[in-house]
Design an enzyme around this catalytic site. Sequence first.
Site, PDB file in Angstrom:
ATOM      1  N   ARG A  55     -59.292  47.919  -5.650  1.00 42.61           N
ATOM      2  CA  ARG A  55     -60.998  48.458  -5.485  1.00 42.61           C
ATOM      3  C   ARG A  55     -61.469  48.342  -6.892  1.00 42.61           C
ATOM      4  O   ARG A  55     -60.603  48.225  -8.015  1.00 42.61           O
ATOM      5  CB  ARG A  55     -60.904  49.833  -5.206  1.00 42.61           C
ATOM      6  CG  ARG A  55     -60.559  50.280  -3.725  1.00 42.61           C
ATOM      7  CD  ARG A  55     -60.767  51.876  -3.432  1.00 42.61           C
ATOM      8  NE  ARG A  55     -59.792  52.492  -4.139  1.00 42.61           N
ATOM      9  CZ  ARG A  55     -60.027  53.293  -5.214  1.00 42.61           C
ATOM     10  NH1 ARG A  55     -61.105  53.115  -5.846  1.00 42.61           N
ATOM     11  NH2 ARG A  55     -59.133  53.811  -5.938  1.00 42.61           N
ATOM     12  N   TYR A 112     -60.504  42.166  -0.429  1.00 39.58           N
ATOM     13  CA  TYR A 112     -59.210  43.260  -0.542  1.00 39.58           C
ATOM     14  C   TYR A 112     -59.474  44.755  -0.072  1.00 39.58           C
ATOM     15  O   TYR A 112     -60.464  45.107  -0.677  1.00 39.58           O
ATOM     16  CB  TYR A 112     -58.717  42.951  -2.059  1.00 39.58           C
ATOM     17  CG  TYR A 112     -57.309  43.393  -2.147  1.00 39.58           C
ATOM     18  CD1 TYR A 112     -56.011  42.430  -2.028  1.00 39.58           C
ATOM     19  CD2 TYR A 112     -56.795  44.792  -2.395  1.00 39.58           C
ATOM     20  CE1 TYR A 112     -54.902  43.025  -1.837  1.00 39.58           C
ATOM     21  CE2 TYR A 112     -55.402  44.999  -2.713  1.00 39.58           C
ATOM     22  CZ  TYR A 112     -54.429  44.052  -2.569  1.00 39.58           C
ATOM     23  OH  TYR A 112     -53.178  44.628  -2.382  1.00 39.58           O
ATOM     24  N   LYS A 143     -62.388  53.363   2.759  1.00 40.60           N
ATOM     25  CA  LYS A 143     -63.110  54.147   1.925  1.00 40.60           C
ATOM     26  C   LYS A 143     -64.582  54.300   1.918  1.00 40.60           C
ATOM     27  O   LYS A 143     -65.334  55.177   1.665  1.00 40.60           O
ATOM     28  CB  LYS A 143     -62.729  53.599   0.631  1.00 40.60           C
ATOM     29  CG  LYS A 143     -61.114  53.575   0.243  1.00 40.60           C
ATOM     30  CD  LYS A 143     -60.638  54.884   0.131  1.00 40.60           C
ATOM     31  CE  LYS A 143     -58.957  54.636  -0.019  1.00 40.60           C
ATOM     32  NZ  LYS A 143     -58.201  55.955  -0.330  1.00 40.60           N
ATOM     33  N   HIS A 189     -59.953  62.685   0.895  1.00 39.26           N
ATOM     34  CA  HIS A 189     -58.920  61.804   0.527  1.00 39.26           C
ATOM     35  C   HIS A 189     -57.476  62.486   0.623  1.00 39.26           C
ATOM     36  O   HIS A 189     -57.024  62.852  -0.520  1.00 39.26           O
ATOM     37  CB  HIS A 189     -59.326  61.314  -0.923  1.00 39.26           C
ATOM     38  CG  HIS A 189     -58.299  60.064  -1.161  1.00 39.26           C
ATOM     39  ND1 HIS A 189     -58.181  59.758  -2.687  1.00 39.26           N
ATOM     40  CD2 HIS A 189     -57.631  59.234  -0.686  1.00 39.26           C
ATOM     41  CE1 HIS A 189     -57.367  58.683  -2.810  1.00 39.26           C
ATOM     42  NE2 HIS A 189     -56.971  58.352  -1.407  1.00 39.26           N
ATOM     43  N   SER A 227     -55.223  58.445  -6.103  1.00 35.24           N
ATOM     44  CA  SER A 227     -54.694  57.207  -5.469  1.00 35.24           C
ATOM     45  C   SER A 227     -53.493  56.945  -6.445  1.00 35.24           C
ATOM     46  O   SER A 227     -53.375  57.170  -7.582  1.00 35.24           O
ATOM     47  CB  SER A 227     -55.491  55.994  -5.741  1.00 35.24           C
ATOM     48  OG  SER A 227     -56.792  56.289  -5.108  1.00 35.24           O
ATOM     49  N   CYS A 260     -50.688  58.643  -6.130  1.00 35.33           N
ATOM     50  CA  CYS A 260     -49.967  59.890  -6.740  1.00 35.33           C
ATOM     51  C   CYS A 260     -49.164  60.374  -5.616  1.00 35.33           C
ATOM     52  O   CYS A 260     -48.702  61.566  -5.852  1.00 35.33           O
ATOM     53  CB  CYS A 260     -50.949  60.755  -7.218  1.00 35.33           C
ATOM     54  SG  CYS A 260     -51.711  60.201  -8.974  1.00 35.33           S
ATOM     55  N   ASP A 295     -53.713  59.180   4.286  1.00 30.24           N
ATOM     56  CA  ASP A 295     -54.714  58.805   2.985  1.00 30.24           C
ATOM     57  C   ASP A 295     -55.987  59.928   3.362  1.00 30.24           C
ATOM     58  O   ASP A 295     -56.616  59.845   2.263  1.00 30.24           O
ATOM     59  CB  ASP A 295     -54.922  57.311   3.120  1.00 30.24           C
ATOM     60  CG  ASP A 295     -55.555  56.931   1.806  1.00 30.24           C
ATOM     61  OD1 ASP A 295     -55.281  57.325   0.867  1.00 30.24           O
ATOM     62  OD2 ASP A 295     -56.741  55.987   2.011  1.00 30.24           O
ATOM     63  N   ARG A 319     -49.865  45.430  -1.029  1.00 28.86           N
ATOM     64  CA  ARG A 319     -49.653  46.430   0.099  1.00 28.86           C
ATOM     65  C   ARG A 319     -49.306  46.040   1.332  1.00 28.86           C
ATOM     66  O   ARG A 319     -49.492  44.727   1.677  1.00 28.86           O
ATOM     67  CB  ARG A 319     -51.235  46.972   0.162  1.00 28.86           C
ATOM     68  CG  ARG A 319     -51.705  47.887  -1.171  1.00 28.86           C
ATOM     69  CD  ARG A 319     -52.368  49.068  -0.825  1.00 28.86           C
ATOM     70  NE  ARG A 319     -52.577  49.653  -2.002  1.00 28.86           N
ATOM     71  CZ  ARG A 319     -53.003  51.124  -2.192  1.00 28.86           C
ATOM     72  NH1 ARG A 319     -52.648  51.896  -1.143  1.00 28.86           N
ATOM     73  NH2 ARG A 319     -53.103  51.705  -3.430  1.00 28.86           N
TER      74      ARG A 319
HETATM   75  P1  GTP Z   1     -53.082  55.419  -2.409  1.00 30.46           P
HETATM   76  O1  GTP Z   1     -52.527  54.799  -1.171  1.00 30.46           O
HETATM   77  O2  GTP Z   1     -53.582  54.621  -3.335  1.00 30.46           O
HETATM   78  O3  GTP Z   1     -54.132  56.502  -1.796  1.00 30.46           O
HETATM   79  O4  GTP Z   1     -51.794  56.174  -2.901  1.00 30.46           O
HETATM   80  P2  GTP Z   1     -50.790  57.324  -2.198  1.00 30.46           P
HETATM   81  O5  GTP Z   1     -51.370  58.506  -3.040  1.00 30.46           O
HETATM   82  O6  GTP Z   1     -50.504  57.221  -1.023  1.00 30.46           O
HETATM   83  O7  GTP Z   1     -49.493  57.111  -3.290  1.00 30.46           O
HETATM   84  P3  GTP Z   1     -47.853  56.705  -2.724  1.00 30.46           P
HETATM   85  O8  GTP Z   1     -47.419  57.682  -1.736  1.00 30.46           O
HETATM   86  O9  GTP Z   1     -47.890  55.294  -2.339  1.00 30.46           O
HETATM   87  O10 GTP Z   1     -47.254  57.101  -4.134  1.00 30.46           O
HETATM   88  C1  GTP Z   1     -47.419  56.326  -5.425  1.00 30.46           C
HETATM   89  C2  GTP Z   1     -46.134  56.061  -6.377  1.00 30.46           C
HETATM   90  O11 GTP Z   1     -45.784  57.622  -6.761  1.00 30.46           O
HETATM   91  C3  GTP Z   1     -44.948  55.785  -5.650  1.00 30.46           C
HETATM   92  O12 GTP Z   1     -44.741  54.593  -6.367  1.00 30.46           O
HETATM   93  C4  GTP Z   1     -43.777  56.660  -6.001  1.00 30.46           C
HETATM   94  O13 GTP Z   1     -42.925  56.276  -6.565  1.00 30.46           O
HETATM   95  C5  GTP Z   1     -44.555  57.927  -6.766  1.00 30.46           C
HETATM   96  N1  GTP Z   1     -44.029  59.096  -6.129  1.00 30.46           N
HETATM   97  C6  GTP Z   1     -44.373  59.780  -4.836  1.00 30.46           C
HETATM   98  N2  GTP Z   1     -43.971  60.901  -4.888  1.00 30.46           N
HETATM   99  C7  GTP Z   1     -43.241  61.399  -6.021  1.00 30.46           C
HETATM  100  C8  GTP Z   1     -42.462  62.413  -6.320  1.00 30.46           C
HETATM  101  O14 GTP Z   1     -42.477  63.330  -5.460  1.00 30.46           O
HETATM  102  N3  GTP Z   1     -42.133  62.372  -7.528  1.00 30.46           N
HETATM  103  C9  GTP Z   1     -42.189  61.317  -8.342  1.00 30.46           C
HETATM  104  N4  GTP Z   1     -41.412  61.321  -9.479  1.00 30.46           N
HETATM  105  N5  GTP Z   1     -42.798  60.306  -7.836  1.00 30.46           N
HETATM  106  C10 GTP Z   1     -43.408  60.122  -6.752  1.00 30.46           C
HETATM  107  C1  SPV Z   2     -56.608  53.976  -2.805  1.00 30.98           C
HETATM  108  O1  SPV Z   2     -56.996  53.311  -3.763  1.00 30.98           O
HETATM  109  O2  SPV Z   2     -56.786  55.258  -2.735  1.00 30.98           O
HETATM  110  C2  SPV Z   2     -56.129  53.627  -1.604  1.00 30.98           C
HETATM  111  C3  SPV Z   2     -56.349  51.807  -1.476  1.00 30.98           C
HETATM  112  O3  SPV Z   2     -55.729  53.945  -0.601  1.00 30.98           O
HETATM  113  S1  SPV Z   2     -57.643  51.297  -0.854  1.00 30.98           S
HETATM  114  O4  SPV Z   2     -57.800  51.189   0.537  1.00 30.98           O
HETATM  115  O5  SPV Z   2     -57.549  49.802  -1.445  1.00 30.98           O
HETATM  116  O6  SPV Z   2     -58.636  51.852  -1.458  1.00 30.98           O
HETATM  117 MN    MN Z   3     -56.204  56.253  -0.860  1.00 28.87          MN
END
Ligand code: GTP
Ligand code: SPV
Ligand code: MN
Length: 616
Positions: free
Chosen positions: A71, A212, A221, A241, A264, A266, A289, A386
């Site tokens: 983004r 993308y 979003k 979110h 994002s 996290c 999400d 992704r």
């Molecule tokens: P968006 O799709 O961007 O909104 O992201 P998301 O919030 O769905 O993030 P995602 O679950 O893909 O996690 C991103 C990163 O955080 C991963 O690479 C994990 O390794 C790390 N992570 C997730 N959960 C944990 C946790 O409980 N502890 C730690 N230390 N790292 C974590």
């Molecule tokens: C984020 O950035 O929080 C995402 C990926 O979930 S995107 O859909 O590209 O915004």
């Molecule tokens: Mn997201």
Amino acid sequence: MIKTNCAKLNTWVKMWADIMQPENVVLCDGSDAEFTRLMDECVAEGLAKKLNEKKRPNSYYFQSDPSDVARVEGRTFICSRKQEDAGPTNNWMDPKEMKRILIGKYTGCMKGRTMYVIPFSMGPLGGPISQLGVEITDSAYVVGSMKIMTRMGAGALKLIEEKNDFIPCIHSVGKPLPDGLKDAKWACAPIDDKYIVQFPEEHEIWTYGSGYGGNALLGKKCFALRIASKMAQEEGWLAEHMLILKLTKEATKETKCVCAAFPSACGKTNLAMLIPTIPGWKVETIGDDIAWMKFDEDGYLRAINPEAGFFGVAPYTSAKTNKNALDSCSKNTIFTNVGYTPDGDIWWEGIGYPCPKGTIDWKGNVVDDPESRDEDKNPVAHKNSRFAAPAANCPGIASDWESPKGVKVDAILFGGRRPNTVPLVHEAEDWAHGVFMGSIVGSEVTAAAIGLKAGVRRDPFAMLPFCGYNMGDYFQHWIDMEKLPQAKGGKHMPKIFFVNWFRRDKENPALKSEHGFLWPGYGDNSRVLAYIFDRCNGEGKTVDTPIGKVPAPGQINIEGLKSCYNEETMKAVLTVNVDEWKEEVGRIEEHYAKFAGHLPKELSDRLAILKQRLGM
Ligand code: GTP
Ligand code: SPV
Ligand code: MN
């Protein structure tokens, strides 16, 4: 030109086709055959690869342009009539001026290309919380991705025809193909020529120049967060979110639903698909999400996942860290910017096995010597590579994930990456206190992130890039939710908690192999979910602290954890350090100052209470 039984749609498509001048216009039906046909056309044109049908049936591989990998917050605009209504956290431009610029860009922008018309529903077809939209695009990749991520095609069109209404979403990659010119592998416009524009008063989306993710799959979003957050403010609901998960205590078969907002990257996808490490508990996924929440006639807040697929971060998704996510992309999946192996499969860092020799990286280069690659500087898969996978593929999907009326929300969680200050879990005293917690969400920014100052980046409600109006007014809307007539006196409001899986103690030698993390995270987060479940039933002992209630010693089950996680680390991860919080107050005051007259009184009152309790 297309002919549907929706006059508004026919006129709208004709108007844009006249401006954009595509070679032809195609109305998408959303069928499996259409998906395969369009993706195979991309393969034939050299824009994609079909993955090994035996290993990953009906799946495709794309590489984006290196300038188009995420983004673009700097090119995202909220064009309300008054700048004040976009607020201090959004880019703004006068809507008339923005439309003038964009009409210029859009004129002739689809020359030599096909204009696809994509009718879609966010949420189950015809559901009371669901919404309808139509996206115009010149990208077949977007059509394929929208098929996975939304309920797209004939079913949605029928509802649009009945209603004679939809949210208009306009997209072009911004690269016309004049006579005889061969298409680029990934067409897009240069970074300064990308536009991700929302008109919150008209409920319209106009985007240009990027193909993308959130820039181009406009149901996500742009619609489900930026425009929907504005609609939610007008109509008394919430567009957030947030992941949605269902937690079951197996002994009693009792279930609770939890929504959680983390910024994002996290950990939303990870928590939504968690496999518990403690016996007697089950987690099922509803969404990873986005959550739309509305009161039902009894005053309970109910949530739906408006999406139909997961657009998940690929790197570090493995059978160990997130088996459900990995299994979700076993078929019918589109992969972007990961590695492509010699046997026609995908690979990324942290997938759980070594990179096969001869793999092609996301930039198209052959990886000759996988072991000697510098994973940070030159990863095989881009850090924001992704997968777009159908939610129905997920082994842990809840049986009622498509329930049109949604699931009852028992608890709301906020969180982010905080190496210090914020305890593993603490609980709000009431709704307004919970809103205060959401308003101060922040996450650690490492020096590696481009263009961002290292330190804590405030990302209120994890909505900083996604709020479609003035963030101060958005805080007020959250405060007001419990007072709405639909809330029926606010008796059934969800309980609110703040969690932090990322607190660290780098000095503790026992935690060295754990990168200093004071909490193991991932599947072990089930231990915190179990505590939250009990708190929703008024069970479990808490201790009052200046910032809210934390679990009393021994309340979180740590049985069976590695020995480096023990009573001592639990004490450290749950500590509320007054000096750290005094510093945090300074940062909150700085953050709040931005909202000036739009900051709700309830929040400044709550900050005053915190200061008093900290002895400030
Ligand atoms: P968006 O799709 O961007 O909104 O992201 P998301 O919030 O769905 O993030 P995602 O679950 O893909 O996690 C991103 C990163 O955080 C991963 O690479 C994990 O390794 C790390 N992570 C997730 N959960 C944990 C946790 O409980 N502890 C730690 N230390 N790292 C974590
Ligand atoms: C984020 O950035 O929080 C995402 C990926 O979930 S995107 O859909 O590209 O915004
Ligand atoms: Mn997201």
